[in-house]
Design a protein around this motif. Structure first.
Motif, mmCIF file in Angstrom:
data_model
loop_
_atom_site.group_PDB
_atom_site.id
_atom_site.type_symbol
_atom_site.label_atom_id
_atom_site.label_comp_id
_atom_site.label_asym_id
_atom_site.label_seq_id
_atom_site.Cartn_x
_atom_site.Cartn_y
_atom_site.Cartn_z
ATOM 1 N N GLY A 30 0.715 -1.042 -0.051
ATOM 2 C CA GLY A 30 -0.179 -0.043 -0.054
ATOM 3 C C GLY A 30 0.812 1.020 0.149
ATOM 4 N N ARG A 32 2.925 4.525 -1.094
ATOM 5 C CA ARG A 32 2.676 5.418 -2.366
ATOM 6 C C ARG A 32 4.024 5.559 -3.032
ATOM 7 N NH1 ARG A 32 -1.595 4.108 -0.724
ATOM 8 N NH2 ARG A 32 -3.458 5.216 -0.336
ATOM 9 N N ALA A 50 -6.299 7.334 0.895
ATOM 10 C CA ALA A 50 -6.377 5.929 1.378
ATOM 11 C C ALA A 50 -7.580 5.406 2.229
ATOM 12 C CB ALA A 50 -4.986 5.688 2.353
ATOM 13 N N ARG A 54 -10.151 2.312 1.287
ATOM 14 C CA ARG A 54 -10.282 1.350 1.937
ATOM 15 C C ARG A 54 -11.957 1.378 2.316
ATOM 16 N NH1 ARG A 54 -11.157 0.555 7.376
ATOM 17 N NH2 ARG A 54 -10.654 2.770 7.980
ATOM 18 N N LEU A 305 3.764 5.150 3.968
ATOM 19 C CA LEU A 305 3.431 5.755 2.665
ATOM 20 C C LEU A 305 4.411 6.096 1.678
ATOM 21 C CD1 LEU A 305 0.652 7.869 4.033
ATOM 22 C CD2 LEU A 305 0.306 5.786 2.761
ATOM 23 N N THR A 333 -4.576 2.285 6.025
ATOM 24 C CA THR A 333 -4.048 1.724 4.598
ATOM 25 C C THR A 333 -4.570 0.448 4.525
ATOM 26 O OG1 THR A 333 -2.106 0.627 5.366
ATOM 27 C CG2 THR A 333 -1.842 2.983 4.786
#
Length: 548
Positions: A30, A32, A50, A54, A305, A333
């Motif tokens: 997850g 970035r 995020a 989800r 991230l 996340t």
């Protein structure tokens, strides 16, 4: 309210100092895009993105996350058993199979066997997933540990966390050392009876620069002095230095509270033992201290991230803060992340070694010399030295067993203590630092003239910190009595004369009993132009001779 960095902060803090050759890690779990352009996107926007993904079902269902968190978290009093059970399970696995070469796999089990990884959180998902993720041949993970610059040097208490990072790096994983240039201004309340004295921003920045230099030195010494010989063709993982002021200073307060602050539960934060103890104390707990776990949790989220970080390391007293990071990352996340704690180093009375207790053994040379660091480990008792060999060195366990077997046969040689002291001093101060510690040891405890002659002015000052120094001109016929009086080392009159005749004076480790003995070059005055004068048992004077 916006915590915007000044131009000084921006100029003095590098967003990432790569110790090894930089290469962009593949985002995992997850994470970035970690490109410079992506890193300029405000983190709070990422959090909302995020969370919205989800909520649309693209990540783990919220009910599953709540169930997982409910099983793992609970109140602090019931938390400690599951990680201990995992550690026991890992140790059992390690004993059930032959010991493997360093870095050959089984990182988690191997370090639990050494006693370095004390607790792993959350226990169930670590048992199911982390062991698999750390298997040989899998893509490298990223692990981080934070170090708040409340002082201008790391100390021995921090060294185990650094060792944890180094073991991850030796297994091929990416490690991030985060200097808490922002969080140090609040102060971690964990394990403290009262609030820290607030530090001015400029002092925190100076401390942060010093800590980054110390961490870089540790990673460099490890790579140059410990890795090459043990690598066997394996690749050393990447090491990165970061400062959390680079992202926390740029995050507006309302965005932070509306993003990360909205995901952390008050009940969980308030239920922790350290928080409850402070709230019951006469001084109470400030809002700044209470929010410290939220800022550390945000560090974990930011690193996840932007760098794909999935593991946080910390001391045993950091479990509560690690739990906050786990809660925030999983909620934002949907990715499983993990926390690992290392033991706390205590003295013989059980007090934690550190700045607060006033018993810190520092890793910067200007605060604790290589000789002093070396002697700290040489003086460790037999009942602790084997444990420290496993914790503070990279020596294979089979070799440690052999060292202890030899020690049982020849305890008078202090073999384990000397090996421990040498390994740690070399890691912290490099090969030259170790040689310096050995020279000082020979000069002080073995009266070695050769060691004294080889010592630099810096080493003399480190070894005899409280010793007065004097610069003298050697005059024809100058004797021992003249030397002692010119250095103001003995009293005038008969008492000073008798001090020498009664054996209370030595020069360069050699006792002199005749006050009329004329000083001789090469004996009383060493080749480096120095004389070490000792009066009684502990009073030293450093004499530097001019125009020899």
């Amino acid at each position: 309210m916006n915590m915007t960095p000044t131009s000084t902060t921006q100029a003095s803090i590098a967003d990432g100092v790569f110790i090894d050759t930089p290469r962009t890690p593949a985002p995992r779990g997850g994470a970035r895009n970690s490109s410079p352009r992506a890193s300029r996107v405000r983190p709070s926007h990422r959090l909302r993105s995020a969370h919205s993904q989800r909520s649309r079902g693209k990540m783990a269902a919220p009910t599953v996350l709540r169930q997982r968190w409910g099983r793992a978290a609970g109140l602090w009093g019931g938390l400690r058993q599951a990680p201990q059970q995992l550690s026991f399970s890992l140790r059992r696995r390690a004993h059930e199979q032959p010991r493997r070469a360093p870095g050959a796999g089984g990182l988690l089990a191997a370090q639990c066997e050494r006693g370095l990884f004390q607790e792993v959180f959350p226990a169930q998902s670590a048992e199911e997933q982390l062991l698999e993720l750390l298997e040989p041949g899998r893509p490298p993970l990223t692990a981080y540990c934070g170090f708040d610059p409340t002082a201008d040097s790391l100390h021995v208490g921090h060294l185990l966390a650094v060792m944890g990072l180094l073991h991850f790096q030796r297994a091929g994983h990416t490690v991030i050392a985060v200097v808490g240039g922002a969080t140090a201004r609040l102060g971690d309340p964990s394990g403290r009876e009262r609030a820290r004295e607030p530090l001015p921003a400029e002092r925190v920045r100076a401390h942060a620069r010093s800590l980054r230099a110390g961490l870089e030195r540790l990673f460099q010494n490890h790579r140059e002095l410990f890795w090459a010989a043990a690598a066997g063709g394996r690749s050393l993982g990447r090491a990165v230095l970061l400062d959390n002021s680079c992202w926390l200073d740029r995050e507006p307060l309302l965005d932070f509270l509306g993003g990360a602050g909205g995901r952390l539960r008050m009940g969980t934060l308030l239920s922790r033992q350290s928080c409850q103890a402070r709230l019951r104390s006469p001084d109470g707990m400030s809002l700044a201290e209470f929010l410290y776990p939220a800022l550390q949790a945000y560090d974990f989220l930011h690193l996840h991230l932007h760098h794909g970080c999935r593991v946080q390391l910390g001391g045993a007293d950091q479990m509560g803060n690690i739990m906050s990071g786990y809660e925030l990352v999983t909620k934002m996340t949907g990715t499983d992340v993990f926390g690992i704690t290392v033991p706390l180093i205590t003295n013989t009375t059980g007090d934690k070694l550190g700045k607060t207790a006033g018993n810190a053994v520092w890793l910067n040379r200007d605060k604790t010399s290589p000789f002093e660091l070396y002697q700290f480990f040489v003086r460790q008792q037999d009942n602790i030295v084997e444990k420290y060999l496993k914790l503070f060195t990279f020596i294979p366990l089979e070799e440690i067993d052999h060292i202890m077997e030899m020690h049982a046969k020849e305890p008078e040689k202090w073999g384990p203590q000397k090996r421990l002291a040498a390994e740690v001093t070399k890691l912290v101060h490099g090969r030259e630092g170790l040689e310096s510690a050995k020279r000082c040891t020979k000069a002080l405890y073995h009266s070695s003239v050769e060691a004294l002659e080889a010592m630099s002015d810096q080493e003399l000052q480190e070894l005899f910190k409280q010793a007065p120094s004097a610069e003298l001109m050697l005059e024809p016929g100058m004797n021992v009595l003249d030397l002692c009086r010119k250095a103001n080392a003995i009293a005038d009159g008969p008492s000073g004369y008798q001090k020498i005749t009664h054996g209370g004076v030595s020069i360069n480790g050699i006792r002199v009993t005749d006050p009329e003995t004329v000083l001789i070059l090469g004996q009383h005055i060493l080749k480096n132009g120095v004389s070490l004068l000792r009066i009684g048992k502990k009073n030293y004077y450093i004499i530097r001779w001019l125009k020899l």
